[in-house]
Design an enzyme around this catalytic site. Structure first.
Site, PDB file in Angstrom:
ATOM      1  N   SER A  43      47.957  32.018 105.023  1.00  0.00           N
ATOM      2  CA  SER A  43      46.589  32.447 105.297  1.00  0.00           C
ATOM      3  C   SER A  43      46.515  33.853 105.876  1.00  0.00           C
ATOM      4  CB  SER A  43      45.916  31.460 106.258  1.00  0.00           C
ATOM      5  OG  SER A  43      45.932  30.159 105.730  1.00  0.00           O
ATOM      6  N   HIS A  99      44.980  34.235 111.530  1.00  0.00           N
ATOM      7  CA  HIS A  99      43.974  34.821 110.646  1.00  0.00           C
ATOM      8  C   HIS A  99      43.526  36.189 111.156  1.00  0.00           C
ATOM      9  CE1 HIS A  99      42.783  30.521 109.156  1.00  0.00           C
ATOM     10  NE2 HIS A  99      44.002  30.882 108.798  1.00  0.00           N
TER      11      HIS A  99
END
Length: 325
Positions: free
Chosen positions: A150, A200
């Site tokens: 991610s 993230h």
């Protein structure tokens, strides 16, 4: 660790990826390789099970990475996924972003960018986790365990949307494309609180840093140069084989034939140059040597062993004078 069995989502991912690649005129090999690598690591087939580290050995944990200087956790954690939905969601996102970026950048530069973003996103996440110790967030972030691609995907999203002023959809919301990564960061944290917020965020910051460095540095990317060199070395045997055993294609320049008439076609408007015997179509200047047409009236070409009233010696001398040989 036993190999995993798919519950149906991985075959759907494979079908969707195959369909998307089939539609593309130019197949992006790096994107395909990344999807295959992540999927194989998750499925752990028997021929790889003994080679691949277990999940417990590759968790991204800032405390363990700094304590043991564990590069294995630092690098490999991005290629591991917790479950099938985690894998498929990330690979669908990689397919969408990778195809666009690799098609526009080229495979070598795209591979260099992915490697750079991987190192930068992991490094920034590590620095952020260490920095938060000063704010007494040790339990929440410094000892947090995380895996997945991610962070790199968030960085790729920043790069992909950096050159557009359009709007895009993020989980049903219409937002400016340049701010889509920030909106998605907040929404995902609200929808799935257990995801790695710091990972993230590190990906977004890595994408921004990558763009700034790329704009400020005008020279060739060193990593791209290395990858291109390695690719050239690895492809040398195939190039050698093609040069030794391959067949060269005949290359034909011009739109006519020289010295002979064409069979099976009508050339009522064609004329033959008296200097080089090239069969021209419409122009009053020879397309081969530039000699002006002698006769202003179009006349059909008839098969002849000679060109006009010129002797072979005169024709040879004219060719030598025209082409300098």
């Amino acid at each position: 660790m036993e190999n995993r069995r798919s519950r149906g989502m991985v075959p759907l991912l494979a079908l969707h990826a195959a369909y998307e690649f089939y539609r593309l005129e130019r197949k992006p090999p790096v994107t395909a390789g990344l999807i295959v690598a992540n999927t194989l690591i998750y499925l752990r087939p028997k021929f790889l099970d003994a080679i691949l580290p277990n999940l417990d050995e590759v968790w991204f944990n800032p405390h363990l990475i700094l304590k043991h200087k564990d590069l294995k956790r630092f690098l490999l954690s991005a290629f591991y996924h917790l479950n099938e939905s985690h894998l498929v969601y990330n690979m669908m996102s990689l397919l969408w972003k990778g195809v666009q970026l690799e098609s526009s950048m080229g495979s070598v530069e795209f591979a260099s960018m992915v490697a750079t973003l991987l190192g930068m996103s992991q490094g920034i996440t590590l620095v952020l986790a260490k920095s938060l110790l000063f704010f007494d967030y040790e339990k929440a972030y410094f000892r947090e365990y995380a895996v997945g691609f991610s962070g790199v995907l968030f960085a790729m999203k920043v790069v992909l949307n950096s050159q557009t002023d359009d709007y895009t959809y993020v989980h049903g919301l219409v937002v400016p494309a340049r701010h889509a990564a920030w909106v998605e960061l907040i929404l995902i944290q609200m929808i799935v609180p257990g995801v790695s917020f710091l990972g993230h965020l590190g990906g977004i910051l890595a994408g921004i840093l990558y763009l700034r460095l790329k704009r400020s540095y005008r020279g060739p990317d060193p990593l791209t140069t290395i990858i291109r060199g390695l690719t050239g070395v690895l492809s040398w045997p195939s190039r050698l084989a093609r040069s030794l055993f391959g067949f060269r294609r005949r290359q034909i320049s011009g739109r006519g034939t020289t010295g002979v008439s064409r069979r099976g076609r009508s050339f009522s408007g064609a004329w033959r140059c008296t200097a080089c015997t090239f069969d021209n179509t419409q122009l009053n200047v020879c397309e081969m040597c530039g000699t002006e047409r002698d006769v202003p009236v179009l006349s059909p070409i008839r098969p002849s062993s000679r060109s006009g009233n010129l002797s072979l010696e005169e024709l040879r001398l004219r060719r030598i004078e025209r082409f300098g040989r």
